[in-house]
Design a protein around this motif. Sequence first.
Motif, mmCIF file in Angstrom:
data_model
loop_
_atom_site.group_PDB
_atom_site.id
_atom_site.type_symbol
_atom_site.label_atom_id
_atom_site.label_comp_id
_atom_site.label_asym_id
_atom_site.label_seq_id
_atom_site.Cartn_x
_atom_site.Cartn_y
_atom_site.Cartn_z
ATOM 1 N N GLU A 18 -6.461 -1.589 -0.413
ATOM 2 C CA GLU A 18 -6.292 -1.975 0.984
ATOM 3 C C GLU A 18 -7.431 -2.893 1.427
ATOM 4 N N TYR A 76 0.807 -1.219 0.000
ATOM 5 C CA TYR A 76 0.000 0.000 0.000
ATOM 6 C C TYR A 76 0.842 1.272 0.000
ATOM 7 N N HIS A 126 -3.059 1.971 -2.006
ATOM 8 C CA HIS A 126 -3.991 2.062 -0.873
ATOM 9 C C HIS A 126 -5.421 1.810 -1.340
#
Length: 158
Positions: free
Chosen positions: A22, A4, A19
């Motif tokens: 995620e 990430y 991200h």
Amino acid sequence: MSVYEFKARTIKGKEVSLHDYEGKVLLIVNTASKCGFTPQYEDLQELYAEYEGRGFAVLGFPSNQFGGQEPGTEEQIESFCSLNYGVTFPIFAKVDVKGDKAHPLFEYLSKEAPGILGSKSIKWNFTKFLVDRNGKPIARYASTIKPNDIKKDIEKLL
């Protein structure tokens, strides 16, 4: 550290943070359109379609570092993947996956999930990295390992 922490440019040229993925199980693959392993696109798409609803994504990163087997432009790569294999999983812009100009994501993956005998260098197209929901690389699979052969490993992480 996790996957990430990295950013990458999509095949359409947009810079994105990983991200965005995620909490998902990821299969990150260096790909090529003119390789003996290119038909793996079909299996990768099947995995994506089967598990996407359970928090899984395939991320494809074209690379021209192995035998010049990804010579096309981003537009050509995207068209090839869509027309020939019905790819709907995210494809990113062409990158280097080894050497001095390797994308930082692949430097990280290679270090965290070494290959046979601890080798860090990626040896060929369609090397696959399985990443858990926390962004930690769990395993590396050689080009010769078919995507469907790692279903059990994916299911364990889902």
